[in-house]
Design a protein around this motif. Structure first.
Motif, PDB file in Angstrom:
ATOM      1  N   ARG A 149      42.892  45.837  13.951  1.00 48.33           N
ATOM      2  CA  ARG A 149      42.857  45.616  12.502  1.00 48.33           C
ATOM      3  C   ARG A 149      43.720  44.399  12.194  1.00 48.33           C
ATOM      4  NH1 ARG A 149      43.249  50.942  13.314  1.00 48.33           N
ATOM      5  NH2 ARG A 149      41.530  52.216  12.568  1.00 48.33           N
ATOM      6  N   ILE A 150      43.176  43.506  11.366  1.00 49.05           N
ATOM      7  CA  ILE A 150      43.921  42.301  10.985  1.00 49.05           C
ATOM      8  C   ILE A 150      44.102  42.280   9.480  1.00 49.05           C
ATOM      9  CG2 ILE A 150      43.937  39.781  10.938  1.00 49.05           C
ATOM     10  CD1 ILE A 150      42.258  39.819  13.486  1.00 49.05           C
ATOM     11  N   THR A 151      45.337  42.177   9.072  1.00 46.03           N
ATOM     12  CA  THR A 151      45.730  41.861   7.706  1.00 46.03           C
ATOM     13  C   THR A 151      46.742  40.732   7.874  1.00 46.03           C
ATOM     14  OG1 THR A 151      45.491  44.178   7.081  1.00 46.03           O
ATOM     15  CG2 THR A 151      46.656  42.763   5.538  1.00 46.03           C
ATOM     16  N   TRP A 152      46.223  39.512   7.879  1.00 43.18           N
ATOM     17  CA  TRP A 152      47.031  38.338   8.254  1.00 43.18           C
ATOM     18  C   TRP A 152      48.359  38.324   7.536  1.00 43.18           C
ATOM     19  CZ3 TRP A 152      46.068  35.216  12.183  1.00 43.18           C
ATOM     20  CH2 TRP A 152      46.868  34.080  12.309  1.00 43.18           C
ATOM     21  N   PRO A 153      49.468  38.194   8.241  1.00 37.97           N
ATOM     22  CA  PRO A 153      49.653  37.828   9.638  1.00 37.97           C
ATOM     23  C   PRO A 153      49.915  39.022  10.568  1.00 37.97           C
ATOM     24  CG  PRO A 153      51.724  37.567   8.504  1.00 37.97           C
ATOM     25  CD  PRO A 153      50.718  38.084   7.485  1.00 37.97           C
ATOM     26  N   THR A 154      49.477  40.220  10.192  1.00 37.13           N
ATOM     27  CA  THR A 154      49.711  41.420  10.999  1.00 37.13           C
ATOM     28  C   THR A 154      48.456  41.817  11.761  1.00 37.13           C
ATOM     29  OG1 THR A 154      51.359  42.177   9.414  1.00 37.13           O
ATOM     30  CG2 THR A 154      50.469  43.820  10.920  1.00 37.13           C
ATOM     31  N   LEU A 155      48.628  42.092  13.045  1.00 38.04           N
ATOM     32  CA  LEU A 155      47.558  42.590  13.897  1.00 38.04           C
ATOM     33  C   LEU A 155      47.968  43.974  14.381  1.00 38.04           C
ATOM     34  CD1 LEU A 155      47.687  39.360  14.240  1.00 38.04           C
ATOM     35  CD2 LEU A 155      46.163  39.765  16.133  1.00 38.04           C
ATOM     36  N   SER A 156      47.120  44.955  14.161  1.00 38.32           N
ATOM     37  CA  SER A 156      47.407  46.324  14.581  1.00 38.32           C
ATOM     38  C   SER A 156      46.441  46.722  15.680  1.00 38.32           C
ATOM     39  CB  SER A 156      47.273  47.289  13.399  1.00 38.32           C
ATOM     40  OG  SER A 156      48.185  46.954  12.389  1.00 38.32           O
ATOM     41  N   PHE A 157      47.004  46.979  16.858  1.00 36.50           N
ATOM     42  CA  PHE A 157      46.248  47.459  18.000  1.00 36.50           C
ATOM     43  C   PHE A 157      46.539  48.950  18.150  1.00 36.50           C
ATOM     44  CE2 PHE A 157      47.243  43.005  18.852  1.00 36.50           C
ATOM     45  CZ  PHE A 157      46.035  42.496  19.285  1.00 36.50           C
ATOM     46  N   HIS A 158      45.884  49.610  19.093  1.00 32.95           N
ATOM     47  CA  HIS A 158      46.154  51.021  19.369  1.00 32.95           C
ATOM     48  C   HIS A 158      47.615  51.164  19.797  1.00 32.95           C
ATOM     49  CE1 HIS A 158      45.387  55.125  20.550  1.00 32.95           C
ATOM     50  NE2 HIS A 158      45.932  54.876  21.725  1.00 32.95           N
ATOM     51  N   GLU A 159      48.386  51.888  19.026  1.00 35.94           N
ATOM     52  CA  GLU A 159      49.790  52.204  19.313  1.00 35.94           C
ATOM     53  C   GLU A 159      50.718  50.992  19.351  1.00 35.94           C
ATOM     54  OE1 GLU A 159      49.992  54.772  22.718  1.00 35.94           O
ATOM     55  OE2 GLU A 159      48.895  56.361  21.708  1.00 35.94           O
ATOM     56  N   SER A 160      50.318  49.849  18.768  1.00 38.14           N
ATOM     57  CA  SER A 160      51.235  48.706  18.651  1.00 38.14           C
ATOM     58  C   SER A 160      50.845  47.848  17.458  1.00 38.14           C
ATOM     59  CB  SER A 160      51.261  47.866  19.929  1.00 38.14           C
ATOM     60  OG  SER A 160      50.018  47.281  20.174  1.00 38.14           O
TER      61      SER A 160
END
Length: 113
Positions: free
Chosen positions: A47-58
């Motif tokens: 998931r991207i909400t610039w400038p944050t990237l959310s991966f599984h468990e990170s």
């Protein structure tokens, strides 16, 4: 020698990714490396909400672009009680998908929404 033909939508997407925060929102959304139908808790969801990237468990936050390295950024990450910094290269594709390179490995993420 003629210049290669690049669509206006590709140029707009690339400009949006790197020119300003407002335009960088063009890549905001949910992506999946395997299937957009794998579910919200899939290990392959991004998931991207610039400038944050959310991966599984990170979760990672882009902090700056790397000078001289196109589409490449420094990101600071946390997950499962660990903290680290890494470089990421984000290459938009025609159609909205992204190629993400972390630690020398390319993964294609399909745009889900």
């Amino acid at each position: 020698m003629p210049l290669p033909r690049i669509s206006l939508s590709t140029l707009a997407l690339c400009a949006g990714l790197f020119a300003s925060p407002a335009l960088a929102q063009a890549i905001n959304g949910q992506y999946d490396a395997y299937s957009c139908h794998s579910g919200p808790i899939s290990d392959s969801v991004l998931r991207i909400t610039w400038p944050t990237l959310s991966f599984h468990e990170s979760t990672c936050t882009i902090s700056e672009s790397i000078a001289g390295a196109e589409n490449t950024y420094l990101m600071h990450c946390s997950g499962e009680g660990e903290y680290w910094a890494s470089q990421i290269r984000i290459t938009p594709q025609v159609g909205g998908d992204l190629v993400i390179n972390i630690r020398g490995s390319d993964t294609v993420f399909r745009r889900c929404n």
